[in-house]
Design a protein around this motif. Structure first.
Motif, PDB file in Angstrom:
ATOM      1  N   ASN A  68       0.801  -1.230   0.000  1.00  0.00           N
ATOM      2  CA  ASN A  68       0.000   0.000   0.000  1.00  0.00           C
ATOM      3  C   ASN A  68       0.830   1.275   0.000  1.00  0.00           C
ATOM      4  O   ASN A  68       0.294   2.360   0.147  1.00  0.00           O
ATOM      5  N   SER A  69       2.160   1.140  -0.146  1.00  0.00           N
ATOM      6  CA  SER A  69       3.048   2.297  -0.335  1.00  0.00           C
ATOM      7  C   SER A  69       3.517   2.285  -1.776  1.00  0.00           C
ATOM      8  O   SER A  69       3.754   1.216  -2.349  1.00  0.00           O
ATOM      9  N   LEU A  70       3.654   3.478  -2.366  1.00  0.00           N
ATOM     10  CA  LEU A  70       4.144   3.542  -3.745  1.00  0.00           C
ATOM     11  C   LEU A  70       5.518   2.874  -3.810  1.00  0.00           C
ATOM     12  O   LEU A  70       6.443   3.297  -3.122  1.00  0.00           O
ATOM     13  N   PRO A  71       5.640   1.833  -4.621  1.00  0.00           N
ATOM     14  CA  PRO A  71       6.881   1.060  -4.638  1.00  0.00           C
ATOM     15  C   PRO A  71       7.912   1.623  -5.614  1.00  0.00           C
ATOM     16  O   PRO A  71       7.587   2.420  -6.491  1.00  0.00           O
ATOM     17  N   ASP A  72       9.144   1.161  -5.450  1.00  0.00           N
ATOM     18  CA  ASP A  72      10.173   1.418  -6.457  1.00  0.00           C
ATOM     19  C   ASP A  72       9.779   0.679  -7.729  1.00  0.00           C
ATOM     20  O   ASP A  72       9.199  -0.405  -7.681  1.00  0.00           O
ATOM     21  N   VAL A  73      10.089   1.300  -8.863  1.00  0.00           N
ATOM     22  CA  VAL A  73       9.953   0.639 -10.159  1.00  0.00           C
ATOM     23  C   VAL A  73      11.387   0.379 -10.612  1.00  0.00           C
ATOM     24  O   VAL A  73      12.138   1.318 -10.892  1.00  0.00           O
ATOM     25  N   LYS A  74      11.742  -0.879 -10.619  1.00  0.00           N
ATOM     26  CA  LYS A  74      13.118  -1.252 -10.962  1.00  0.00           C
ATOM     27  C   LYS A  74      13.304  -1.285 -12.474  1.00  0.00           C
ATOM     28  O   LYS A  74      12.326  -1.354 -13.228  1.00  0.00           O
ATOM     29  N   GLU A  75      14.560  -1.241 -12.891  1.00  0.00           N
ATOM     30  CA  GLU A  75      14.882  -1.297 -14.307  1.00  0.00           C
ATOM     31  C   GLU A  75      14.216  -2.512 -14.941  1.00  0.00           C
ATOM     32  O   GLU A  75      14.272  -3.621 -14.405  1.00  0.00           O
ATOM     33  N   GLY A  76      13.545  -2.287 -16.056  1.00  0.00           N
ATOM     34  CA  GLY A  76      12.853  -3.362 -16.752  1.00  0.00           C
ATOM     35  C   GLY A  76      11.378  -3.477 -16.391  1.00  0.00           C
ATOM     36  O   GLY A  76      10.614  -4.140 -17.098  1.00  0.00           O
ATOM     37  N   GLU A  77      10.946  -2.846 -15.300  1.00  0.00           N
ATOM     38  CA  GLU A  77       9.536  -2.917 -14.884  1.00  0.00           C
ATOM     39  C   GLU A  77       8.693  -1.791 -15.462  1.00  0.00           C
ATOM     40  O   GLU A  77       7.488  -1.968 -15.674  1.00  0.00           O
ATOM     41  N   GLY A  78       9.288  -0.623 -15.685  1.00  0.00           N
ATOM     42  CA  GLY A  78       8.555   0.525 -16.214  1.00  0.00           C
ATOM     43  C   GLY A  78       8.679   0.581 -17.721  1.00  0.00           C
ATOM     44  O   GLY A  78       9.754   0.828 -18.261  1.00  0.00           O
ATOM     45  N   LYS A  79       7.578   0.336 -18.423  1.00  0.00           N
ATOM     46  CA  LYS A  79       7.595   0.246 -19.889  1.00  0.00           C
ATOM     47  C   LYS A  79       6.791   1.385 -20.519  1.00  0.00           C
ATOM     48  O   LYS A  79       5.841   1.888 -19.928  1.00  0.00           O
ATOM     49  N   CYS A  80       7.190   1.736 -21.722  1.00  0.00           N
ATOM     50  CA  CYS A  80       6.486   2.750 -22.504  1.00  0.00           C
ATOM     51  C   CYS A  80       6.032   2.103 -23.814  1.00  0.00           C
ATOM     52  O   CYS A  80       6.848   1.497 -24.517  1.00  0.00           O
ATOM     53  N   GLU A  81       4.735   2.228 -24.119  1.00  0.00           N
ATOM     54  CA  GLU A  81       4.118   1.553 -25.265  1.00  0.00           C
ATOM     55  C   GLU A  81       4.732   1.985 -26.587  1.00  0.00           C
ATOM     56  O   GLU A  81       4.889   3.177 -26.850  1.00  0.00           O
TER      57      GLU A  81
END
Length: 143
Positions: A68-81
């Motif tokens: 329920n806390s905003l998590p880290d987005v690690k390399e490879g998890e955050g994608k752009c369409e």
């Protein structure tokens, strides 16, 4: 004497211009929040590269499991369409740092970041949970 004063002034102005980095990307429609009654949190935004002919923001997002806390987005998890761009989010003592990266050549990338200060992250009490969400501006630059 005038000549050396002019040279010193030009050198100082040039150094100041180098220190101030122009924005590389512009973010729009930024949202981040944890879903009540769930273990999922989502980041979503559009991103444009400044100084290009790009007119339609590239949609970037990540859905992650969290407490329920905003998590880290690690390399490879955050994608752009439809894009080679990616993003990360890292929590520090001052807040969350959003970084967008795109390849320039096969061996080099360019990145730009924005600090989301702690005062723009709120924790709301929901039945059965406290969930974090972002409450700041929807649009901002990444330097």
């Amino acid at each position: 004497m005038k000549f050396s004063a002019t040279i010193l002034f030009a050198a100082a102005a040039s150094a100041a211009a180098i220190d101030k980095r122009d924005a590389l990307f512009t973010v729009s429609d930024f949202e981040a929040g944890c879903i009540p009654h769930s273990s999922q949190c989502q980041y979503s935004f559009g991103v444009l590269q400044k100084g290009t002919m790009e007119t339609t923001p590239v949609k970037c997002s990540a859905m992650l499991t969290s407490n329920n806390s905003l998590p880290d987005v690690k390399e490879g998890e955050g994608k752009c369409e439809g894009s080679a761009r990616t993003f990360t989010v890292t929590r520090g003592s001052d807040g969350l740092t959003l970084t967008v990266t795109q390849p320039v050549t096969p061996s080099s990338d360019q990145s730009a970041s924005h600090l989301i200060p702690n005062n723009q992250i709120t924790k709301a009490t929901q039945p059965n949970a406290e969930v974090e969400s972002y409450t700041g501006d929807k649009s901002f630059d990444l330097n």
